[in-house]
Design a protein around this motif. Structure first.
Motif, PDB file in Angstrom:
ATOM      1  N   VAL A  71       0.826  -1.220   0.000  1.00  0.00           N
ATOM      2  CA  VAL A  71       0.000   0.000   0.000  1.00  0.00           C
ATOM      3  C   VAL A  71       0.856   1.264   0.000  1.00  0.00           C
ATOM      4  O   VAL A  71       0.327   2.376   0.055  1.00  0.00           O
ATOM      5  N   GLY A  72       2.182   1.111  -0.041  1.00  0.00           N
ATOM      6  CA  GLY A  72       3.049   2.263  -0.225  1.00  0.00           C
ATOM      7  C   GLY A  72       3.457   2.988   1.027  1.00  0.00           C
ATOM      8  O   GLY A  72       3.681   4.204   0.984  1.00  0.00           O
ATOM      9  N   VAL A  73       3.600   2.290   2.145  1.00  0.00           N
ATOM     10  CA  VAL A  73       4.062   2.938   3.379  1.00  0.00           C
ATOM     11  C   VAL A  73       5.292   2.216   3.877  1.00  0.00           C
ATOM     12  O   VAL A  73       5.566   1.066   3.518  1.00  0.00           O
ATOM     13  N   ASP A  74       6.071   2.893   4.758  1.00  0.00           N
ATOM     14  CA  ASP A  74       7.273   2.329   5.336  1.00  0.00           C
ATOM     15  C   ASP A  74       6.873   1.267   6.353  1.00  0.00           C
ATOM     16  O   ASP A  74       6.151   1.563   7.316  1.00  0.00           O
ATOM     17  N   PRO A  75       7.330   0.027   6.193  1.00  0.00           N
ATOM     18  CA  PRO A  75       6.878  -1.028   7.103  1.00  0.00           C
ATOM     19  C   PRO A  75       7.542  -0.998   8.472  1.00  0.00           C
ATOM     20  O   PRO A  75       6.956  -1.479   9.446  1.00  0.00           O
ATOM     21  N   GLU A  76       8.752  -0.463   8.584  1.00  0.00           N
ATOM     22  CA  GLU A  76       9.484  -0.594   9.840  1.00  0.00           C
ATOM     23  C   GLU A  76       8.797   0.084  11.030  1.00  0.00           C
ATOM     24  O   GLU A  76       8.732  -0.491  12.115  1.00  0.00           O
ATOM     25  N   PRO A  77       8.284   1.347  10.902  1.00  0.00           N
ATOM     26  CA  PRO A  77       7.573   1.935  12.044  1.00  0.00           C
ATOM     27  C   PRO A  77       6.375   1.107  12.478  1.00  0.00           C
ATOM     28  O   PRO A  77       6.088   0.983  13.682  1.00  0.00           O
ATOM     29  N   LEU A  78       5.665   0.517  11.515  1.00  0.00           N
ATOM     30  CA  LEU A  78       4.497  -0.306  11.864  1.00  0.00           C
ATOM     31  C   LEU A  78       4.929  -1.577  12.575  1.00  0.00           C
ATOM     32  O   LEU A  78       4.257  -2.037  13.513  1.00  0.00           O
ATOM     33  N   VAL A  79       6.068  -2.169  12.149  1.00  0.00           N
ATOM     34  CA  VAL A  79       6.554  -3.367  12.831  1.00  0.00           C
ATOM     35  C   VAL A  79       6.961  -3.034  14.253  1.00  0.00           C
ATOM     36  O   VAL A  79       6.682  -3.800  15.192  1.00  0.00           O
ATOM     37  N   GLU A  80       7.642  -1.903  14.435  1.00  0.00           N
ATOM     38  CA  GLU A  80       8.044  -1.508  15.792  1.00  0.00           C
ATOM     39  C   GLU A  80       6.813  -1.243  16.657  1.00  0.00           C
ATOM     40  O   GLU A  80       6.773  -1.615  17.843  1.00  0.00           O
TER      41      GLU A  80
END
Length: 268
Positions: A71-80
């Motif tokens: 969906v075009g967002v940075d995954p790392e902040p969501l994983v954290e």
């Protein structure tokens, strides 16, 4: 449904953030499911912050990264954020024990394959050794047997030689033989010991021969009255006239013209 720790008021939950990003990208759940190969029920549960369908934290993190990229967002902040809000609440799948169980089950098969390969190699080595030993014995026997007829085999090859020599008392014809001299005629034989050009005509001027004679070739001419010769490279030919050997017709490279009649023993 596992709700987890309450997200801060100014930051949406992981599932809500993924849903907002998907809607902002203009993608449907089916389209995201098709591109990521994450099944629709799991995708819907994640967008509702239900990660129990993922099968554990490891798989949940993997799905979050996959969906975020889709969906075009940075995954790392969501994983954290997921780790801070949900780690310890979703049941973990015992991955290591399953792997160990599979490993334990596969080891006997590897051992069985190894034993089978060893047995096959031993069988092949035994067969090769038996074949070599058998062929060696046979070859020795064959050699011993074949040695017996050797004298009889060589006897026929050596015995015919004396018979052939004794059965042929006549010598081979020689180019040096003196031409016969019929009574009342002139007979000339020319024998080449090298290459020479020769022309022969009778008393009427009729050409009897014209051409080159090569080594060991000879020609004989007979006429009632006269034989005329033109010889090139006269030293390369010998003449026999009326039964007499006159030797070389001349010297090497010399061109001679000769005439012989029925009573001539010498060159005319």
């Amino acid at each position: 449904m596992s709700v987890g720790n309450s997200p801060s008021e100014d930051r949406p939950s992981v599932g809500h953030a993924l849903a907002q990003a998907r809607i902002a990208a203009g993608l449907s759940i089916d389209e995201v499911s098709t591109s990521t190969r994450v099944r629709v029920p799991i995708l819907q549960a994640i967008e509702q912050d239900d990660f129990s369908r993922c099968g554990g934290d490891v798989y949940a993190r993997g799905h979050i990264r996959t969906l975020a990229r889709a969906v075009g967002v940075d995954p790392e902040p969501l994983v954290e954020q997921y780790a801070a809000e949900h780690v310890g609440e979703t049941p973990k799948v015992a991955v290591a024990p399953m792997y160990e169980a599979q490993k334990i089950r596969s080891e006997p098969r590897r051992a069985n394959w190894t034993a089978a390969m060893i047995a096959a190699i031993v069988a092949v080595i035994g067969f090769v050794g038996y074949t070599v030993a058998t062929s060696g014995g046979d070859s020795g026997k064959t050699t011993a047997d074949s040695g017996t007829p050797t004298p009889s085999a060589t006897t026929p090859s050596t015995s015919p030689s004396p018979q052939r020599n004794g059965a042929d008392p006549k010598p081979n014809p020689s180019n040096s033989a003196i031409a016969a001299a019929p009574p009342g005629k002139v007979t000339v034989k020319i024998s080449a010991e090298g290459t020479s050009w020769v022309q022969a005509t009778d008393h009427n001027g009729k050409q009897l021969f014209q051409g080159s004679l090569k080594k060991d070739q000879s020609e004989t001419f007979t006429d009632d009255k006269k034989i005329k010769l033109v010889v090139g490279n006269a030293g390369a030919v010998k003449l026999f006239v009326n039964g007499k050997d006159l030797g070389a017709a001349g010297t090497d490279g010399q061109v001679v013209r000769l005439t012989y009649t029925p009573g001539d023993p010498t060159q005319g």
